[in-house]
Design a protein around this motif. Structure first.
Motif, PDB file in Angstrom:
ATOM      1  N   ALA A  60     -20.531  32.912  -9.063  1.00 29.04           N
ATOM      2  CA  ALA A  60     -19.993  33.968  -8.200  1.00 29.04           C
ATOM      3  C   ALA A  60     -20.848  35.218  -8.290  1.00 29.04           C
ATOM      4  N   ARG A  61     -21.295  35.557  -9.528  1.00 36.64           N
ATOM      5  CA  ARG A  61     -22.170  36.727  -9.682  1.00 36.64           C
ATOM      6  C   ARG A  61     -23.500  36.505  -8.983  1.00 36.64           C
ATOM      7  N   ARG A  62     -24.022  35.256  -9.111  1.00 38.36           N
ATOM      8  CA  ARG A  62     -25.288  34.959  -8.446  1.00 38.36           C
ATOM      9  C   ARG A  62     -25.166  35.090  -6.935  1.00 38.36           C
ATOM     10  N   ARG A  63     -24.069  34.546  -6.409  1.00 32.54           N
ATOM     11  CA  ARG A  63     -23.870  34.624  -4.962  1.00 32.54           C
ATOM     12  C   ARG A  63     -23.668  36.068  -4.517  1.00 32.54           C
ATOM     13  N   LYS A  64     -22.950  36.823  -5.327  1.00 31.91           N
ATOM     14  CA  LYS A  64     -22.744  38.233  -4.990  1.00 31.91           C
ATOM     15  C   LYS A  64     -24.054  38.994  -5.014  1.00 31.91           C
ATOM     16  N   GLU A  65     -24.858  38.708  -6.034  1.00 36.01           N
ATOM     17  CA  GLU A  65     -26.173  39.359  -6.116  1.00 36.01           C
ATOM     18  C   GLU A  65     -27.067  38.918  -4.975  1.00 36.01           C
ATOM     19  N   GLU A  66     -27.006  37.622  -4.623  1.00 35.94           N
ATOM     20  CA  GLU A  66     -27.786  37.104  -3.507  1.00 35.94           C
ATOM     21  C   GLU A  66     -27.371  37.765  -2.206  1.00 35.94           C
ATOM     22  N   ALA A  67     -26.026  37.919  -2.045  1.00 37.32           N
ATOM     23  CA  ALA A  67     -25.530  38.576  -0.832  1.00 37.32           C
ATOM     24  C   ALA A  67     -25.982  40.025  -0.782  1.00 37.32           C
ATOM     25  N   ARG A  68     -25.933  40.705  -1.931  1.00 34.29           N
ATOM     26  CA  ARG A  68     -26.378  42.099  -1.969  1.00 34.29           C
ATOM     27  C   ARG A  68     -27.855  42.224  -1.662  1.00 34.29           C
TER      28      ARG A  68
END
Length: 286
Positions: free
Chosen positions: A247-255
């Motif tokens: 989830a953190r990776r996806r959030k960072e990727e989205a950011r």
């Protein structure tokens, strides 16, 4: 002249079920009185001093292992520890572990052969500090005479197992005296034809085996289940951590993608302004 109803009285010091002949002559009410009168605890004549944890653990372990196995395969087997057993006209006895196959497994306070319609299929005695002659001589003669197909003695201090079996066809036969034959171990295991299992001593315990698999006792099953639960909890935590990391990776990727989109838009805007400025300068120079 009407014949008076037969009355059978149970001797509290030596409680015995009526003989088959007397039982057949009793009225339903008379039988009910006999059933209620037969004690479900040990009389003074049968009482024995407690034998401690080794005795208790061995008999409870055997019962729990057998109970779990038969429940798992869906076979009805009644199992009990030190349950008073009444054969017609016989002195009461209570094996450390008893089994009767293919009967309802509801709770009982005593086993009365005349009521149940059959005797025991399997008996096990755990010898710790009791009378060795009683388990290894007297019971061998008595249980055979009563027609109990198999009888085992687990000598806990010596870690020895003895098995006895009635010859094929004699368990339910009434012809001639019944005598046990010793069960000869095969590869260290005693084959129980009654239970369809093998018995052996392993790690100072009496073990029952189905094929190569040992039947677990209650404490071992609890320990195994606790280990499985601990493993599941560890795996669940690891899965949660992986999910959180994802989830953190996806959030960072989205950011990051949002920032890249913003920068691209800003660059496109600046490029458009620069092109417009170049075009304006060209028009002024012409």
């Amino acid at each position: 002249m009407r014949r008076p109803a037969l009355v059978y009285r149970v001797d509290p010091d030596d409680p015995r079920a009526p003989t088959e002949e007397v039982w057949a002559r009793l009225s339903p009410a008379g039988r009910a009185r006999v059933i209620a009168s037969l004690p479900s605890e040990f009389p003074v004549s049968e009482a024995a001093p407690p034998e401690g944890d080794e005795h208790f653990n061995a008999k409870i372990g055997a019962r729990s292992a057998l109970g779990s196995y038969f429940a798992r395969i869906g076979r009805r087997v009644y199992l009990a520890c030190e349950l008073p057993v009444y054969y017609p006209g016989e002195r009461m006895f209570a094996p450390d572990v008893m089994a009767v196959l293919d009967v309802p497994a509801h709770r009982r306070e005593k086993w009365i052969v005349g009521v149940e319609g059959r005797g025991l299929d399997f008996a096990l005695e755990v010898l710790v500090s009791g009378r060795r002659r009683k388990d290894l001589a007297e019971n061998v003669e008595r249980y055979a005479r009563l027609g109990i197909p198999e009888y085992y003695v687990f000598d806990r201090p010596r870690l020895q197992l003895s098995g006895f079996r009635l010859p094929l066809g004699s368990a339910r036969s009434g012809a001639g005296p019944r005598r046990y034959e010793p069960i000869i171990p095969q590869g260290g295991r005693y084959i129980s034809q009654v239970l369809g299992l093998d018995l052996a001593i392993e790690d100072e315990r009496l073990r029952f085996f189905h094929g190569s698999s040992a039947l677990l006792e209650a404490d071992e099953m609890i320990s195994t289940l606790e280990g499985m639960l601990d493993s599941l909890e560890v795996r669940a935590r690891a899965a949660e951590e992986r999910a959180a990391a994802e989830a953190r990776r996806r959030k960072e990727e989205a950011r990051r993608r949002k920032e890249e989109a913003r920068l691209r838009k800003e660059l496109e805007h600046r490029l458009a302004e620069a092109l417009a400025e170049i075009e304006r300068l060209k028009r002024r120079g012409s």
